[in-house]
Design a protein around this motif. Structure first.
Motif, short mmCIF file in Angstrom:
data_model
loop_
_atom_site.label_atom_id
_atom_site.label_comp_id
_atom_site.label_asym_id
_atom_site.label_seq_id
_atom_site.Cartn_x
_atom_site.Cartn_y
_atom_site.Cartn_z
N ARG A 226 0.83 -1.21 0.00
CA ARG A 226 0.00 0.00 0.00
C ARG A 226 0.87 1.25 0.00
NH1 ARG A 226 -3.92 -2.83 4.22
NH2 ARG A 226 -5.48 -3.64 2.77
N GLU A 227 1.91 1.23 0.79
CA GLU A 227 2.82 2.38 0.83
C GLU A 227 3.48 2.61 -0.52
OE1 GLU A 227 7.02 3.54 3.08
OE2 GLU A 227 5.57 2.22 4.10
N LEU A 228 3.95 1.55 -1.16
CA LEU A 228 4.66 1.68 -2.43
C LEU A 228 3.72 2.01 -3.58
CD1 LEU A 228 7.13 -1.30 -1.97
CD2 LEU A 228 7.72 1.13 -1.97
N PHE A 229 2.48 1.51 -3.51
CA PHE A 229 1.49 1.84 -4.54
C PHE A 229 0.94 3.26 -4.37
CE2 PHE A 229 0.60 -2.88 -5.17
CZ PHE A 229 1.13 -2.90 -6.45
N GLY A 230 1.23 3.89 -3.24
CA GLY A 230 0.76 5.24 -3.01
C GLY A 230 -0.63 5.33 -2.44
N THR A 231 -1.11 4.25 -1.82
CA THR A 231 -2.43 4.27 -1.20
C THR A 231 -2.36 5.05 0.11
OG1 THR A 231 -2.93 2.10 -2.12
CG2 THR A 231 -4.32 2.85 -0.31
N PRO A 232 -3.14 6.11 0.26
CA PRO A 232 -3.05 6.97 1.46
C PRO A 232 -3.74 6.34 2.67
CG PRO A 232 -4.78 7.79 0.02
CD PRO A 232 -4.14 6.62 -0.71
N VAL A 233 -3.04 5.43 3.31
CA VAL A 233 -3.58 4.75 4.50
C VAL A 233 -2.65 5.05 5.67
CG1 VAL A 233 -4.22 2.56 5.55
CG2 VAL A 233 -4.60 2.93 3.12
N GLY A 234 -3.19 5.59 6.74
CA GLY A 234 -2.38 5.89 7.91
C GLY A 234 -1.91 4.61 8.59
N ALA A 235 -0.60 4.48 8.79
CA ALA A 235 -0.06 3.29 9.46
C ALA A 235 -0.38 3.33 10.95
CB ALA A 235 1.45 3.22 9.25
N GLY A 236 -0.46 2.17 11.55
CA GLY A 236 -0.71 2.09 12.98
C GLY A 236 0.48 2.55 13.79
N ASP A 237 0.34 2.49 15.11
CA ASP A 237 1.37 3.00 16.00
C ASP A 237 2.43 1.95 16.37
OD1 ASP A 237 0.08 5.46 16.06
OD2 ASP A 237 -1.19 4.87 17.77
N SER A 238 2.18 0.69 16.08
CA SER A 238 3.14 -0.34 16.48
C SER A 238 4.41 -0.27 15.62
CB SER A 238 2.52 -1.73 16.36
OG SER A 238 2.23 -2.04 15.01
N TRP A 239 5.50 -0.81 16.17
CA TRP A 239 6.78 -0.76 15.47
C TRP A 239 6.71 -1.49 14.14
CZ3 TRP A 239 10.33 -4.07 13.41
CH2 TRP A 239 11.60 -3.54 13.13
N VAL A 240 6.06 -2.63 14.11
CA VAL A 240 6.03 -3.43 12.89
C VAL A 240 5.25 -2.73 11.79
CG1 VAL A 240 3.95 -4.75 13.53
CG2 VAL A 240 5.68 -5.78 12.03
N GLU A 241 4.23 -1.95 12.16
CA GLU A 241 3.47 -1.22 11.15
C GLU A 241 4.23 0.00 10.65
OE1 GLU A 241 -1.15 -1.46 11.99
OE2 GLU A 241 -0.08 -1.20 13.88
N GLN A 242 5.02 0.61 11.53
CA GLN A 242 5.81 1.78 11.13
C GLN A 242 6.99 1.40 10.24
OE1 GLN A 242 5.22 5.02 11.72
NE2 GLN A 242 3.32 4.59 12.80
N HIS A 243 7.39 0.14 10.24
CA HIS A 243 8.52 -0.33 9.44
C HIS A 243 8.05 -1.46 8.51
CE1 HIS A 243 10.30 1.55 13.02
NE2 HIS A 243 11.32 1.86 12.24
N ALA A 244 6.96 -1.22 7.80
CA ALA A 244 6.33 -2.26 6.99
C ALA A 244 7.24 -2.75 5.87
CB ALA A 244 5.01 -1.75 6.42
N VAL A 245 7.92 -1.84 5.18
CA VAL A 245 8.77 -2.26 4.06
C VAL A 245 9.92 -3.13 4.56
CG1 VAL A 245 10.30 -1.47 2.22
CG2 VAL A 245 8.17 -0.25 2.67
N LEU A 246 10.53 -2.73 5.66
CA LEU A 246 11.60 -3.54 6.24
C LEU A 246 11.12 -4.92 6.61
CD1 LEU A 246 14.43 -3.94 7.48
CD2 LEU A 246 13.54 -2.89 9.59
N MET A 247 9.97 -5.01 7.28
CA MET A 247 9.45 -6.30 7.71
C MET A 247 8.96 -7.13 6.53
SD MET A 247 10.19 -6.40 10.78
CE MET A 247 9.47 -8.02 11.07
N ALA A 248 8.51 -6.48 5.45
CA ALA A 248 8.13 -7.22 4.25
C ALA A 248 9.33 -7.88 3.60
CB ALA A 248 7.44 -6.28 3.25
N LEU A 249 10.52 -7.36 3.86
CA LEU A 249 11.75 -8.00 3.40
C LEU A 249 12.22 -9.08 4.36
CD1 LEU A 249 13.71 -4.83 2.23
CD2 LEU A 249 12.83 -6.62 0.74
#
Length: 272
Positions: A226-249
């Motif tokens: 969603r972040e890379l596609f440019g979908t304007p969605v507010g990420a949650g407050d947890s660490w894993v949500e704030q670092h989604a691209v890193l965790m997707a790797l």
């Protein structure tokens, strides 16, 4: 002596790649002769797009606002990649019960070719699935705003997840006794995809369920897409949500490190 050893290693590597390609050609031939397999795999995600996007979409809430279909499509891509391990397991157990793997073992071919060939074949099939699903998304009005490079990066992460789940499918396919039992793996895939951020953002769930969904490996790939596609969605407050691209790797590396050795070990035990 060292030159001879190097030449022997090079020859072994060549035949391992050649044998892998032969297994891939066999798998692609089956897809060509039975295109209904891909249609069946795509049927559920496409129906889900229509159901959630048009029937339930008006009642869905997107954090930060925005169109629900834009929010939904990256989740549909990830769900298609996640459900693919069921097809992998079914094909592997079918080959095992029909004696195909036994015939492969009796042939002068690299032992790794059966497992690696299955992985490459499924990854090529996943590329076709993503392309077809993307065309479906464009047809219903989905328009990513992340640019070409963002879209390519998102699809790379989706395929990275699929690559990791291939080894889960191979391992399960070698573990279950028959194709009928492999069909029961849907009971594993369903909660894995439902308790994630595919359909609803974790911050809109009860706290305990949202925490489980946020740490679901599929959710990291969905949020990163969603972040890379440019979908304007507010990420949650947890660490894993704030670092989604890193965790997707990271998550697919962890899954591969667990299930690839298990799949290879299980295959080696079949040879004894």
């Amino acid at each position: 002596m060292s030159g001879g050893t190097g030449g022997m290693s090079g020859t072994n590597a060549y035949w391992a790649v050649a044998d892998c390609w032969n297994v891939v050609r066999r798998g692609l031939t089956h897809y060509q002769r039975q295109p209904v397999n891909i249609a069946w795999q795509l049927g559920f995600p496409i129906l889900s797009v229509l159901l959630y996007g048009y029937v339930f979409g008006s009642a869905m809430v997107v954090p930060g606002g925005g169109d629900y279909r834009d929010f939904l499509m990256p989740g549909m891509f990830a769900m298609t990649m996640a459900f693919g391990f069921i097809n992998t397991a079914t094909l592997v157990v079918h080959d095992a019960t029909k004696g195909v793997i036994d015939r492969f073992r009796s042939m002068p071919m690299a032992p790794s070719a059966v497992v690696s060939g299955r992985g490459v074949t499924d990854l090529l099939g996943a590329c076709a699935e993503l392309a077809i699903l993307m065309l479906t998304a464009l047809a219903i009005g989905w328009r990513p705003d992340g640019g070409v490079m963002g879209g390519l990066a998102a699809f790379a992460l989706l395929l990275w997840l699929r690559f990791a789940l291939i080894w889960l499918g191979v391992w399960l396919g070698l573990m279950v006794p028959n194709p009928e039992a492999a069909g029961g793996l849907f009971a594993v895939a369903f909660p894995l995809t439902m308790i994630s951020s595919i359909f609803v953002a974790p911050q809109l769930m009860p706290d305990w369920l949202g925490a489980v969904a946020a740490w679901n490996p599929i959710s990291s790939t969905v949020a990163a897409s969603r972040e890379l596609f440019g979908t304007p969605v507010g990420a949650g407050d947890s660490w894993v949500e704030q670092h989604a691209v890193l965790m997707a790797l990271v998550w697919p590396v962890v899954l591969t490190a667990i299930f690839l050795p298990l799949a290879v070990r299980r295959f080696q035990r079949l040879s004894r």
